[in-house]
Design a protein around this motif. Structure first.
Motif, PDB file in Angstrom:
ATOM      1  N   SER A 160       0.834  -1.196   0.000  1.00 56.72           N
ATOM      2  CA  SER A 160       0.000   0.000   0.000  1.00 56.72           C
ATOM      3  C   SER A 160       0.874   1.253   0.000  1.00 56.72           C
ATOM      4  CB  SER A 160      -0.919   0.019   1.220  1.00 56.72           C
ATOM      5  OG  SER A 160      -0.162   0.078   2.425  1.00 56.72           O
ATOM      6  N   ILE A 161       0.255   2.383  -0.338  1.00 49.07           N
ATOM      7  CA  ILE A 161       0.970   3.659  -0.378  1.00 49.07           C
ATOM      8  C   ILE A 161       0.238   4.647   0.515  1.00 49.07           C
ATOM      9  CG2 ILE A 161       1.809   5.524  -1.855  1.00 49.07           C
ATOM     10  CD1 ILE A 161       1.648   3.560  -4.211  1.00 49.07           C
ATOM     11  N   PRO A 162       0.871   5.172   1.546  1.00 47.77           N
ATOM     12  CA  PRO A 162       0.216   6.129   2.437  1.00 47.77           C
ATOM     13  C   PRO A 162      -0.379   7.301   1.673  1.00 47.77           C
ATOM     14  CG  PRO A 162       2.300   5.428   3.378  1.00 47.77           C
ATOM     15  CD  PRO A 162       2.251   4.869   1.982  1.00 47.77           C
ATOM     16  N   GLY A 163      -1.661   7.558   1.911  1.00 46.11           N
ATOM     17  CA  GLY A 163      -2.337   8.678   1.275  1.00 46.11           C
ATOM     18  C   GLY A 163      -2.930   8.365  -0.081  1.00 46.11           C
ATOM     19  N   LEU A 164      -2.733   7.146  -0.583  1.00 46.20           N
ATOM     20  CA  LEU A 164      -3.221   6.797  -1.919  1.00 46.20           C
ATOM     21  C   LEU A 164      -4.067   5.525  -1.862  1.00 46.20           C
ATOM     22  CD1 LEU A 164      -0.242   7.510  -4.354  1.00 46.20           C
ATOM     23  CD2 LEU A 164      -2.276   8.896  -3.926  1.00 46.20           C
ATOM     24  N   LYS A 165      -5.324   5.681  -1.591  1.00 54.68           N
ATOM     25  CA  LYS A 165      -6.241   4.549  -1.568  1.00 54.68           C
ATOM     26  C   LYS A 165      -6.411   3.990  -2.978  1.00 54.68           C
ATOM     27  CE  LYS A 165     -10.933   3.290  -0.166  1.00 54.68           C
ATOM     28  NZ  LYS A 165     -12.230   3.792   0.386  1.00 54.68           N
ATOM     29  N   GLY A 166      -6.357   2.674  -3.088  1.00 57.33           N
ATOM     30  CA  GLY A 166      -6.541   2.031  -4.377  1.00 57.33           C
ATOM     31  C   GLY A 166      -5.265   1.861  -5.187  1.00 57.33           C
ATOM     32  N   TRP A 167      -4.172   2.391  -4.701  1.00 55.79           N
ATOM     33  CA  TRP A 167      -2.887   2.277  -5.375  1.00 55.79           C
ATOM     34  C   TRP A 167      -2.006   1.254  -4.664  1.00 55.79           C
ATOM     35  CZ3 TRP A 167      -0.960   5.093  -9.640  1.00 55.79           C
ATOM     36  CH2 TRP A 167      -1.791   6.117 -10.121  1.00 55.79           C
ATOM     37  N   SER A 168      -1.073   0.682  -5.405  1.00 58.45           N
ATOM     38  CA  SER A 168      -0.067  -0.189  -4.805  1.00 58.45           C
ATOM     39  C   SER A 168       1.291   0.125  -5.426  1.00 58.45           C
ATOM     40  CB  SER A 168      -0.411  -1.662  -5.031  1.00 58.45           C
ATOM     41  OG  SER A 168      -0.503  -1.955  -6.417  1.00 58.45           O
ATOM     42  N   TRP A 169       2.320  -0.162  -4.674  1.00 49.83           N
ATOM     43  CA  TRP A 169       3.656  -0.003  -5.236  1.00 49.83           C
ATOM     44  C   TRP A 169       4.172  -1.364  -5.685  1.00 49.83           C
ATOM     45  CZ3 TRP A 169       7.569  -2.725  -2.934  1.00 49.83           C
ATOM     46  CH2 TRP A 169       7.447  -3.049  -1.582  1.00 49.83           C
ATOM     47  N   VAL A 170       4.956  -1.347  -6.768  1.00 46.96           N
ATOM     48  CA  VAL A 170       5.503  -2.558  -7.366  1.00 46.96           C
ATOM     49  C   VAL A 170       7.020  -2.418  -7.380  1.00 46.96           C
ATOM     50  CG1 VAL A 170       5.524  -4.053  -9.396  1.00 46.96           C
ATOM     51  CG2 VAL A 170       3.460  -2.717  -8.852  1.00 46.96           C
ATOM     52  N   HIS A 171       7.714  -3.381  -6.799  1.00 47.09           N
ATOM     53  CA  HIS A 171       9.170  -3.332  -6.800  1.00 47.09           C
ATOM     54  C   HIS A 171       9.680  -3.628  -8.205  1.00 47.09           C
ATOM     55  CE1 HIS A 171      13.229  -4.963  -5.114  1.00 47.09           C
ATOM     56  NE2 HIS A 171      13.325  -3.688  -5.460  1.00 47.09           N
ATOM     57  N   THR A 172      10.358  -2.679  -8.809  1.00 44.17           N
ATOM     58  CA  THR A 172      10.846  -2.806 -10.183  1.00 44.17           C
ATOM     59  C   THR A 172      12.341  -2.470 -10.234  1.00 44.17           C
ATOM     60  OG1 THR A 172       9.928  -0.577 -10.565  1.00 44.17           O
ATOM     61  CG2 THR A 172       8.659  -2.464 -11.376  1.00 44.17           C
ATOM     62  N   PRO A 173      13.176  -3.318  -9.651  1.00 42.02           N
ATOM     63  CA  PRO A 173      14.613  -3.026  -9.587  1.00 42.02           C
ATOM     64  C   PRO A 173      15.293  -3.215 -10.930  1.00 42.02           C
ATOM     65  CG  PRO A 173      14.187  -5.232  -8.769  1.00 42.02           C
ATOM     66  CD  PRO A 173      12.832  -4.605  -9.039  1.00 42.02           C
ATOM     67  N   GLY A 174      16.539  -2.831 -10.959  1.00 45.42           N
ATOM     68  CA  GLY A 174      17.355  -2.920 -12.167  1.00 45.42           C
ATOM     69  C   GLY A 174      18.034  -1.589 -12.433  1.00 45.42           C
ATOM     70  N   HIS A 175      17.207  -0.559 -12.551  1.00 47.50           N
ATOM     71  CA  HIS A 175      17.755   0.794 -12.690  1.00 47.50           C
ATOM     72  C   HIS A 175      18.428   1.198 -11.383  1.00 47.50           C
ATOM     73  CE1 HIS A 175      18.209   4.662 -14.562  1.00 47.50           C
ATOM     74  NE2 HIS A 175      17.471   5.279 -13.666  1.00 47.50           N
ATOM     75  N   THR A 176      17.782   0.908 -10.273  1.00 45.20           N
ATOM     76  CA  THR A 176      18.367   1.002  -8.938  1.00 45.20           C
ATOM     77  C   THR A 176      17.818  -0.175  -8.128  1.00 45.20           C
ATOM     78  OG1 THR A 176      16.617   2.315  -7.880  1.00 45.20           O
ATOM     79  CG2 THR A 176      18.350   3.537  -9.052  1.00 45.20           C
ATOM     80  N   PRO A 177      18.451  -0.529  -7.006  1.00 45.34           N
ATOM     81  CA  PRO A 177      17.996  -1.686  -6.231  1.00 45.34           C
ATOM     82  C   PRO A 177      16.588  -1.545  -5.667  1.00 45.34           C
ATOM     83  CG  PRO A 177      20.255  -1.136  -5.652  1.00 45.34           C
ATOM     84  CD  PRO A 177      19.748  -0.013  -6.521  1.00 45.34           C
ATOM     85  N   GLY A 178      16.224  -0.339  -5.263  1.00 42.24           N
ATOM     86  CA  GLY A 178      14.922  -0.142  -4.645  1.00 42.24           C
ATOM     87  C   GLY A 178      13.945   0.633  -5.496  1.00 42.24           C
ATOM     88  N   HIS A 179      14.123   0.594  -6.794  1.00 38.73           N
ATOM     89  CA  HIS A 179      13.211   1.306  -7.689  1.00 38.73           C
ATOM     90  C   HIS A 179      11.809   0.730  -7.572  1.00 38.73           C
ATOM     91  CE1 HIS A 179      11.256   2.693 -11.354  1.00 38.73           C
ATOM     92  NE2 HIS A 179      12.238   3.569 -11.527  1.00 38.73           N
ATOM     93  N   ILE A 180      10.805   1.617  -7.559  1.00 39.84           N
ATOM     94  CA  ILE A 180       9.412   1.174  -7.547  1.00 39.84           C
ATOM     95  C   ILE A 180       8.627   1.856  -8.655  1.00 39.84           C
ATOM     96  CG2 ILE A 180       9.380   0.739  -5.051  1.00 39.84           C
ATOM     97  CD1 ILE A 180       7.537   3.386  -4.965  1.00 39.84           C
ATOM     98  N   SER A 181       7.517   1.242  -9.008  1.00 40.79           N
ATOM     99  CA  SER A 181       6.507   1.854  -9.862  1.00 40.79           C
ATOM    100  C   SER A 181       5.208   1.849  -9.080  1.00 40.79           C
ATOM    101  CB  SER A 181       6.364   1.063 -11.166  1.00 40.79           C
ATOM    102  OG  SER A 181       7.606   0.979 -11.849  1.00 40.79           O
ATOM    103  N   LEU A 182       4.258   2.674  -9.484  1.00 39.71           N
ATOM    104  CA  LEU A 182       2.967   2.774  -8.797  1.00 39.71           C
ATOM    105  C   LEU A 182       1.870   2.358  -9.766  1.00 39.71           C
ATOM    106  CD1 LEU A 182       4.984   5.046  -7.608  1.00 39.71           C
ATOM    107  CD2 LEU A 182       2.933   6.035  -6.604  1.00 39.71           C
ATOM    108  N   PHE A 183       0.899   1.576  -9.270  1.00 38.65           N
ATOM    109  CA  PHE A 183      -0.141   1.056 -10.148  1.00 38.65           C
ATOM    110  C   PHE A 183      -1.499   1.121  -9.464  1.00 38.65           C
ATOM    111  CE2 PHE A 183      -2.514  -2.554 -12.128  1.00 38.65           C
ATOM    112  CZ  PHE A 183      -2.571  -2.033 -13.418  1.00 38.65           C
ATOM    113  N   ARG A 184      -2.514   1.522 -10.261  1.00 35.06           N
ATOM    114  CA  ARG A 184      -3.896   1.520  -9.793  1.00 35.06           C
ATOM    115  C   ARG A 184      -4.679   0.541 -10.670  1.00 35.06           C
ATOM    116  NH1 ARG A 184      -6.836   7.163  -9.015  1.00 35.06           N
ATOM    117  NH2 ARG A 184      -6.626   7.269 -11.281  1.00 35.06           N
TER     118      ARG A 184
END
Length: 284
Positions: A160-184
């Motif tokens: 989950s993402i604080p303040g963003l109901k209905g959204w989730s974060w997706v771990h998408t490493p490679g560019h950096t170790p802890g890179h994330i994307s956000l998806f609804r």
């Protein structure tokens, strides 16, 4: 005051695209604003002001005033949180000033925290990747970490993402170790960060003109190509209907689907440089 261990946030980076300063709402609650060569997102419906809003990424160095001014056109208050897809200089360039102005908490993936709390620096850029003038200039780009101290927190483990109901974060490493994307899931909206981009970020001409084409993460700063490939596959499997990337113009609908399919099937040809310091991390 926010303590920092470097001063790159005050550096002037004279790289600007034709889209710089432009902002557009791609959903009623999704506003993309271009700062020189990078995009930031405001998530929140200004007509539903009591629900608050969230800023995704913090732009280029010395861009805080522009981001604040643009936000004030849409919202009466500051963001409830700032979410970072990763900590490269062009995504945290104004973060110190924004924290000081808005007093908003910052969230990032746990694996990105060492680069955001003064513990580690990113590997240096690789100017030997095939691509163009920006690749050649990349050794001059800051790769140092930044120390946000206790102003930055780890994202919740449940996705989950604080303040963003209905959204989730997706771990998408490679560019950096802890890179994330956000998806609804509800409407297929993806904020991809630099997991993939829609401009050939290594080419100065294409960055300036914003000529759209699907590409992998910026080559000069990507250090793990095996993970980068898996991250693109993970995002393509979500079947997004709108993708806002860290660099380049957003992609929609069938054009997005076709381009992600192309990128997945020809990742080594499209995304991975022929030469480079970090190319030995390729899957095959």
């Amino acid at each position: 005051m926010v303590e920092v261990e470097n001063e790159f946030e005050h550096k002037l980076m004279p790289l600007t695209s034709m889209a710089s300063g432009n902002g557009l709402a791609y959903r009623p609650d999704i506003y993309c604003y271009s700062v020189q060569i990078v995009n930031v997102c405001f998530i929140g419906d200004p007509k539903q002001g009591d629900e608050g809003w969230v800023l995704v990424d913090a732009g280029m160095p010395r861009s805080a005033k522009k981001i604040i001014k643009e936000a004030e056109k849409r919202f009466e208050t500051g963001p409830s949180a700032i979410v970072l897809t990763h900590g490269h200089f062009d995504h945290v360039g104004a973060i110190v000033e924004l924290i000081e102005h808005w007093k908003a908490p910052v969230y990032a993936h746990p694996l990105e925290l060492p680069y955001l709390t003064g513990i580690a620096d990113y590997p240096p850029a690789d100017p030997t990747v095939d691509g163009g003038m920006i690749s050649e200039l990349s050794p001059y780009f800051p790769h140092e970490g930044i120390n946000l101290d206790d102003h930055v927190k780890a994202l919740p483990e449940d996705g989950s993402i604080p303040g963003l109901k209905g959204w989730s974060w997706v771990h998408t490493p490679g560019h950096t170790p802890g890179h994330i994307s956000l998806f609804r899931q509800e409407d297929g909206t993806l904020i991809a960060g630099d997991a993939f981009v829609t401009v050939k970020q290594e080419s100065l001409y294409k960055v300036i003109t914003q000529e759209q084409e699907i590409s992998g993460p910026p080559k000069y700063f990507t250090t793990d190509w095996a993970q980068a490939e898996q991250s693109v596959k993970k995002l393509a499997a979500l079947k997004p209907s709108l993708a806002i990337t860290g660099h380049g113009e957003p992609m929609f609908g069938q054009v997005l689907e076709d381009n992600l399919t192309l990128l997945v099937s020809h990742f080594n040809q499209i995304a991975v440089p022929v030469n480079g310091i970090y190319v030995n991390t390729i899957l095959h």
